[in-house]
Enzyme design. Structure first.
Site, mmCIF file in Angstrom:
data_model
loop_
_atom_site.group_PDB
_atom_site.id
_atom_site.type_symbol
_atom_site.label_atom_id
_atom_site.label_comp_id
_atom_site.label_asym_id
_atom_site.label_seq_id
_atom_site.Cartn_x
_atom_site.Cartn_y
_atom_site.Cartn_z
ATOM 1 N N LYS A 154 1.126 -1.223 0.206
ATOM 2 C CA LYS A 154 0.273 0.155 0.140
ATOM 3 C C LYS A 154 0.666 1.177 0.076
ATOM 4 O O LYS A 154 1.200 2.021 0.546
ATOM 5 C CB LYS A 154 -1.547 -0.079 1.356
HETATM 6 N N1 PMP Z 1 -7.538 -2.276 -3.099
HETATM 7 C C1 PMP Z 1 -7.084 -1.201 -3.577
HETATM 8 C C2 PMP Z 1 -6.338 -0.343 -4.586
HETATM 9 C C3 PMP Z 1 -7.655 -0.246 -1.839
HETATM 10 O O1 PMP Z 1 -6.687 0.603 -2.085
HETATM 11 C C4 PMP Z 1 -7.512 -1.074 -1.330
HETATM 12 C C5 PMP Z 1 -7.939 -0.406 0.412
HETATM 13 N N2 PMP Z 1 -6.701 -0.744 0.964
HETATM 14 C C6 PMP Z 1 -8.620 -2.447 -1.540
HETATM 15 C C7 PMP Z 1 -7.819 -3.400 -2.250
HETATM 16 C C8 PMP Z 1 -9.226 -2.792 -0.228
HETATM 17 O O2 PMP Z 1 -8.035 -3.116 0.971
HETATM 18 P P1 PMP Z 1 -8.751 -3.333 2.638
HETATM 19 O O3 PMP Z 1 -9.815 -4.963 2.625
HETATM 20 O O4 PMP Z 1 -7.211 -4.212 3.066
HETATM 21 O O5 PMP Z 1 -9.183 -1.976 2.787
#
Ligand code: PMP
Length: 311
Positions: A154
């Site tokens: 991330k």
């Molecule tokens: N894909 C992207 C590009 C994201 O930014 C997120 C948000 N964190 C997600 C998927 C979903 O991840 P999560 O369920 O861990 O929030």
């Protein structure tokens, strides 16, 4: 006024500042998390906090940061303290590791990792669309190729791509964007993972090349608990158009149905039964009302809740 945790200290929000010449700001050299804390009958509880902190540390390693001066347990406590200091029962939580004190020569080794944690109240990410279903378009922007940007991590800079796509979608009158990978297959949305339901099967793109969401993992487990099989499979945009249901998952978005893609109504044009069931199970899980809650919820200790009174 709120408090922000910065490098081990809780500071009043106005003092939580970053110098202009900071590589994290100048070049997007940072990694972050989005986490939610929910009000439960036993007080505030953070959903899968340790999993989020582990992903933050993994993201930092992937980007090439040296080990941080805080281990996972210390960051978990720091999140508790920040929630306590801000006296919130439910909130969004944003930890960020960014390159500071150098790095202007484009080498991560010439700077140092700094860490901040902010919290704020945040309700429905997609507003009223969260209940009625949202409208998507397939973006004209391609999702990062994993050899261009580390998609599993991330990384702050990765989100320029999400900004381009989401801004375009909103300006076109949609709610969010479906992003295709460089081979043309559906990857994910700008801040959510994508699932489709077709002829009784639930499909989602494989984890390689996307951010494998913690909500995605939770929803796969909730589906399997309910006897619904989820298959990870590549599919093209045309699979979206005649699917029976589409839903997105993400910490901010939670589980949200999709009612239209590229002007084609999905199913009956309202969130379908699988979407509604998983949305409801997830909503109960995060609020301490589900068989999975005990495993997934991290209660904010009472002493952290009282911490703000001492500042
Ligand atoms: N894909 C992207 C590009 C994201 O930014 C997120 C948000 N964190 C997600 C998927 C979903 O991840 P999560 O369920 O861990 O929030």
């Amino acid at each position: 006024m709120g408090y922000v945790w910065m490098n081990g200290r809780l500071l009043p929000e106005a003092e939580a500042r970053v110098p202009f010449l900071t590589a994290g700001l100048q070049y997007g050299m940072g990694v972050f998390e989005g986490i939610r804390c929910y009000a439960t009958a036993d007080g505030p509880a953070v959903f899968r906090l340790r999993d989020h902190i582990d992903r933050l540390l993994d993201s930092a390693r992937i980007l090439g940061f040296p080990p941080l001066p805080w281990e996972a347990e210390a960051l978990v406590r720091a999140v508790h303290d920040t929630i306590g200091a801000n006296d919130l029962q439910s909130c969004y939580i944003r930890p960020l590791v960014y390159l500071a004190e150098g790095g202007m020569n484009l080498s991560i080794d010439s700077g140092r990792p700094h860490v901040g944690i902010a919290v704020w109240p945040w309700n429905d990410y997609h507003g009223q669309g969260s209940d009625t279903g949202i409208r998507l378009n397939v973006s004209s922007h391609t999702r990062h190729h994993p050899n261009v940007m580390p998609t599993r991590a991330k990384v702050c800079g990765n989100y320029v791509n999400s900004f381009l796509a989401k801004t375009e979608s909103i300006r076109l009158g949609f709610d969010d964007a479906v992003m295709l990978d460089s081979a043309g297959y559906v990857a994910e949305c700008t801040g959510e993972n994508l699932f489709l339901v077709s002829k009784g099967r639930i499909l989602t793109p494989p984890a390689a090349g996307i951010l494998a969401g913690i909500t995605r993992d939770s929803v796969i487990r909730l589906a399997e608990d309910a006897g619904l099989e989820v298959r990870e499979e590549w599919f093209a945009r045309d699979r979206l158009y005649d699917s029976d249901e589409i839903f997105l998952t993400g910490t901010a978005a939670e589980v949200v149905g999709v009612r239209e893609v590229d002007f084609r109504p999905i199913g009956a044009g309202v969130p379908g039964p699988v979407t509604r069931r998983l949305r409801d199970e997830y909503a109960r899980a995060v609020r301490g009302l589900h068989g999975r809650s005990a495993e997934w919820l991290d209660r904010v200790p009472q002493q952290a809740q009282a911490a703000y009174k001492q500042i």
